[in-house]
Each structure stands twice: as C-alpha cells, then as structure tokens.
Scaffold this motif. Structure first.
Motif, PDB file in Angstrom:
ATOM      1  N   LYS A   1      25.974  34.062  12.891  1.00 60.38           N
ATOM      2  CA  LYS A   1      27.438  34.110  12.982  1.00 60.38           C
ATOM      3  C   LYS A   1      27.976  33.309  14.162  1.00 60.38           C
ATOM      4  O   LYS A   1      29.016  32.641  14.061  1.00 60.38           O
ATOM      5  CB  LYS A   1      27.885  35.565  13.083  1.00 60.38           C
ATOM      6  CG  LYS A   1      29.388  35.753  13.154  1.00 60.38           C
ATOM      7  CD  LYS A   1      29.749  37.233  13.228  1.00 60.38           C
ATOM      8  CE  LYS A   1      31.250  37.425  13.330  1.00 60.38           C
ATOM      9  NZ  LYS A   1      31.624  38.863  13.403  1.00 60.38           N
ATOM     10  N   ASN A   2      27.303  33.353  15.321  1.00 58.84           N
ATOM     11  CA  ASN A   2      27.815  32.706  16.525  1.00 58.84           C
ATOM     12  C   ASN A   2      27.603  31.199  16.554  1.00 58.84           C
ATOM     13  O   ASN A   2      28.144  30.515  17.419  1.00 58.84           O
ATOM     14  CB  ASN A   2      27.177  33.336  17.768  1.00 58.84           C
ATOM     15  CG  ASN A   2      27.635  34.756  17.998  1.00 58.84           C
ATOM     16  OD1 ASN A   2      28.800  35.080  17.761  1.00 58.84           O
ATOM     17  ND2 ASN A   2      26.747  35.618  18.448  1.00 58.84           N
ATOM     18  N   LYS A   3      26.787  30.657  15.657  1.00 61.58           N
ATOM     19  CA  LYS A   3      26.582  29.203  15.553  1.00 61.58           C
ATOM     20  C   LYS A   3      26.137  28.586  16.879  1.00 61.58           C
ATOM     21  O   LYS A   3      26.777  27.690  17.422  1.00 61.58           O
ATOM     22  CB  LYS A   3      27.863  28.506  15.073  1.00 61.58           C
ATOM     23  CG  LYS A   3      28.471  29.071  13.801  1.00 61.58           C
ATOM     24  CD  LYS A   3      27.575  28.862  12.600  1.00 61.58           C
ATOM     25  CE  LYS A   3      28.227  29.356  11.322  1.00 61.58           C
ATOM     26  NZ  LYS A   3      27.334  29.266  10.146  1.00 61.58           N
ATOM     27  N   TYR A   4      25.027  29.083  17.418  1.00 61.17           N
ATOM     28  CA  TYR A   4      24.518  28.550  18.676  1.00 61.17           C
ATOM     29  C   TYR A   4      24.009  27.119  18.480  1.00 61.17           C
ATOM     30  O   TYR A   4      23.446  26.780  17.439  1.00 61.17           O
ATOM     31  CB  TYR A   4      23.381  29.426  19.208  1.00 61.17           C
ATOM     32  CG  TYR A   4      23.806  30.812  19.610  1.00 61.17           C
ATOM     33  CD1 TYR A   4      24.644  31.020  20.701  1.00 61.17           C
ATOM     34  CD2 TYR A   4      23.367  31.927  18.892  1.00 61.17           C
ATOM     35  CE1 TYR A   4      25.033  32.298  21.071  1.00 61.17           C
ATOM     36  CE2 TYR A   4      23.749  33.205  19.256  1.00 61.17           C
ATOM     37  CZ  TYR A   4      24.580  33.382  20.341  1.00 61.17           C
ATOM     38  OH  TYR A   4      24.975  34.646  20.703  1.00 61.17           O
ATOM     39  N   HIS A   5      24.178  26.301  19.530  1.00 63.79           N
ATOM     40  CA  HIS A   5      23.615  24.954  19.553  1.00 63.79           C
ATOM     41  C   HIS A   5      22.345  25.015  20.399  1.00 63.79           C
ATOM     42  O   HIS A   5      22.386  25.469  21.556  1.00 63.79           O
ATOM     43  CB  HIS A   5      24.603  23.957  20.157  1.00 63.79           C
ATOM     44  CG  HIS A   5      25.888  23.828  19.385  1.00 63.79           C
ATOM     45  ND1 HIS A   5      26.113  24.477  18.197  1.00 63.79           N
ATOM     46  CD2 HIS A   5      27.017  23.112  19.642  1.00 63.79           C
ATOM     47  CE1 HIS A   5      27.316  24.166  17.733  1.00 63.79           C
ATOM     48  NE2 HIS A   5      27.890  23.347  18.597  1.00 63.79           N
ATOM     49  N   ILE A   6      21.238  24.533  19.852  1.00 65.28           N
ATOM     50  CA  ILE A   6      19.953  24.731  20.533  1.00 65.28           C
ATOM     51  C   ILE A   6      19.068  23.489  20.435  1.00 65.28           C
ATOM     52  O   ILE A   6      19.248  22.638  19.561  1.00 65.28           O
ATOM     53  CB  ILE A   6      19.190  25.941  19.938  1.00 65.28           C
ATOM     54  CG1 ILE A   6      18.879  25.701  18.454  1.00 65.28           C
ATOM     55  CG2 ILE A   6      19.973  27.233  20.133  1.00 65.28           C
ATOM     56  CD1 ILE A   6      17.985  26.769  17.840  1.00 65.28           C
ATOM     57  N   LEU A   7      18.092  23.430  21.352  1.00 66.33           N
ATOM     58  CA  LEU A   7      16.918  22.575  21.225  1.00 66.33           C
ATOM     59  C   LEU A   7      15.739  23.505  20.963  1.00 66.33           C
ATOM     60  O   LEU A   7      15.556  24.497  21.693  1.00 66.33           O
ATOM     61  CB  LEU A   7      16.683  21.763  22.498  1.00 66.33           C
ATOM     62  CG  LEU A   7      17.502  20.489  22.676  1.00 66.33           C
ATOM     63  CD1 LEU A   7      17.253  19.879  24.053  1.00 66.33           C
ATOM     64  CD2 LEU A   7      17.183  19.466  21.582  1.00 66.33           C
ATOM     65  N   THR A   8      14.944  23.194  19.964  1.00 66.93           N
ATOM     66  CA  THR A   8      13.873  24.121  19.590  1.00 66.93           C
ATOM     67  C   THR A   8      12.575  23.354  19.324  1.00 66.93           C
ATOM     68  O   THR A   8      12.490  22.152  19.595  1.00 66.93           O
ATOM     69  CB  THR A   8      14.297  24.955  18.358  1.00 66.93           C
ATOM     70  OG1 THR A   8      13.309  25.945  18.097  1.00 66.93           O
ATOM     71  CG2 THR A   8      14.524  24.097  17.145  1.00 66.93           C
ATOM     72  N   GLN A   9      11.580  24.054  18.792  1.00 66.15           N
ATOM     73  CA  GLN A   9      10.238  23.537  18.524  1.00 66.15           C
ATOM     74  C   GLN A   9       9.536  23.147  19.830  1.00 66.15           C
ATOM     75  O   GLN A   9       8.996  23.995  20.504  1.00 66.15           O
ATOM     76  CB  GLN A   9      10.276  22.404  17.502  1.00 66.15           C
ATOM     77  CG  GLN A   9      10.715  22.860  16.118  1.00 66.15           C
ATOM     78  CD  GLN A   9      10.612  21.791  15.063  1.00 66.15           C
ATOM     79  OE1 GLN A   9      10.226  20.663  15.345  1.00 66.15           O
ATOM     80  NE2 GLN A   9      10.970  22.131  13.838  1.00 66.15           N
ATOM     81  N   GLY A  10       9.580  21.898  20.227  1.00 69.11           N
ATOM     82  CA  GLY A  10       8.839  21.455  21.408  1.00 69.11           C
ATOM     83  C   GLY A  10       9.330  22.018  22.731  1.00 69.11           C
ATOM     84  O   GLY A  10       8.730  21.769  23.788  1.00 69.11           O
TER      85      GLY A  10
END
Length: 230
Positions: free
Chosen positions: A168-177
């Motif tokens: 719901k909050n639509k976070y912007h993220i960097l993920t995986q590595g």
C-alpha cells in the motif's frame, strides 16, 4: 566722626553681603555635585543592567543554540559533492559525465536487519532520479523493477534491482545485491550514512548507481532527514 561711622557701617554691610554670596555659591556647588552623582549613578545602573552577567560576551555575539556542535549540526554542515568521490575507472563509465543530484540517507534498522532492501526517500527519488528514467523504465520501475548496477567508491560492482514495492505505501527500494553490499562494508544502523548518485552507463546506456559511505560514530539515534527543496 559721623562720616567715619557711616563708612564703617558701609564696610560692615559689604562684608555681610560677601559672606552671603559665598554661602549661596557654596550651596549651589553642593547641589550641582549631588545632581552629577545622581546622573552618574543612573548611568551606571543602565550599563550594569545591559551587561550579560552569565556571559561576558555581548548578547548579540553569543553562539546560537542551533549552531552548537552536535552530530546533527555536523551532518547537515557536510555538503554533498555533486560528483561522487570515486576512482577514475568509474568516471570513465559515465555517459556524458552526468550524474544525478545526490541525496543522503541515514541507515535504519529495517535497512540492515532485513538486509535485503534499502528504503529510499520517495521525494528524493521522484525529484532527482525519475528525470533520468525513460518512459519504459518508469513503467518497469512500477511493475517489476529495473536491473541496475551499484558501485562503491572503490569501483566494486553490485548487481541490484531498483523498484517500487507493491504494498500500500509504495516504497522505493534498492534490493537483491544490497545484502552483499551491507556485508562487504559492515554497515550499521543509525551510525552509517549512504549517499547515492545515478548515472547512465556510457556503453550500455543502462542505469547505474554510485553509493558512498560515511560514519558518525557518536550517533545513536535517528535524526530528521536532510531537507530536500521542492
């Protein structure tokens, strides 16, 4: 004889007049002295009342509380460099030598403990990163994420994914590595700050990040993020 008596009375009267005049002058001198002392006393009171008793400096030169040295003041005083302090081999990869405007984030527990995603400021992403994205990349960012490469300042590459969460909050993220990046640099919540720049790869035209680090060892609490002007 009569003339002598008149002359003697005249001299006596003149003597009395001189004494009276002297007495009057003396009274006026005393009054003037008392008035001057009174003025000096009032003037001294004004000066004393204007003196900062707890601080010998004039009030206007006292250091404002907001400028006193605190971890927060040192953090905000640090000016983010327009270009990352990287090794020259990274600069050679940057298309048109153009980086996005940098932004800084204090790492939180949810960035480290969960260890698989770095939460980014939505305001910073929309203001500084979205202008670099193509239309198809923006659609991919929302739907499934964009494969990117993140570099540390030594030139080490970490494949990651730049995306918006489906919650719901639509976070912007960097993920995986990101997990590997945390392990490699021993990152800690609250004490470590990351600064991010985005650029396009000179040969592949793919999106890339540079992530630099700095540590505030005496910081043990979360602080308000650095302001981002609209």
């Amino acid at each position: 004889m009569v003339g002598d008596r008149k002359r003697n009375r005249k001299e006596a009267n003149m003597g009395k007049g001189s004494k009276a005049s002297t007495s009057k002058d003396h009274d006026e001198d005393i009054a003037t002295t008392l008035e001057a002392k009174s003025k000096n006393k009032k003037r001294k009171c004004v000066v004393d009342n204007g003196r900062a008793t707890s601080n010998p400096k004039p009030k206007e030169y006292a250091e404002p509380k907001s400028l006193q040295s605190t971890p927060e003041s040192r953090i905000y005083a640090y000016e983010l460099p327009k270009k990352p302090p990287v090794q020259s081999n990274i600069d050679s990869l940057v298309k048109n030598n153009e980086y996005s405007t940098p932004f800084e984030k204090q790492l939180q527990e949810n960035d480290i403990k969960q260890h698989y995603r770095l939460f980014l400021s939505q305001k910073a992403v929309r203001k500084f990163l979205f202008p670099l994205l193509k239309d198809e990349e923006l659609r991919g960012f929302v739907r499934q994420g964009i494969p990117v490469t993140a570099y540390d300042v030594q030139g080490n590459a970490f494949p990651m994914e730049f995306k918006q969460t489906s919650c719901k909050n639509k976070y912007h993220i960097l993920t995986q590595g990101w997990a590997e990046f945390c392990d490699e640099h021993g990152l800690r919540a609250l004490k470590d700050f990351v600064t991010l720049w985005m650029f396009r790869h000179k040969e592949t035209d793919r999106l890339c990040f540079v992530i630099s680090l700095r540590t505030i060892d005496d910081l043990d609490h979360g602080i308000k993020p650095r302001p981002i002007n609209n």
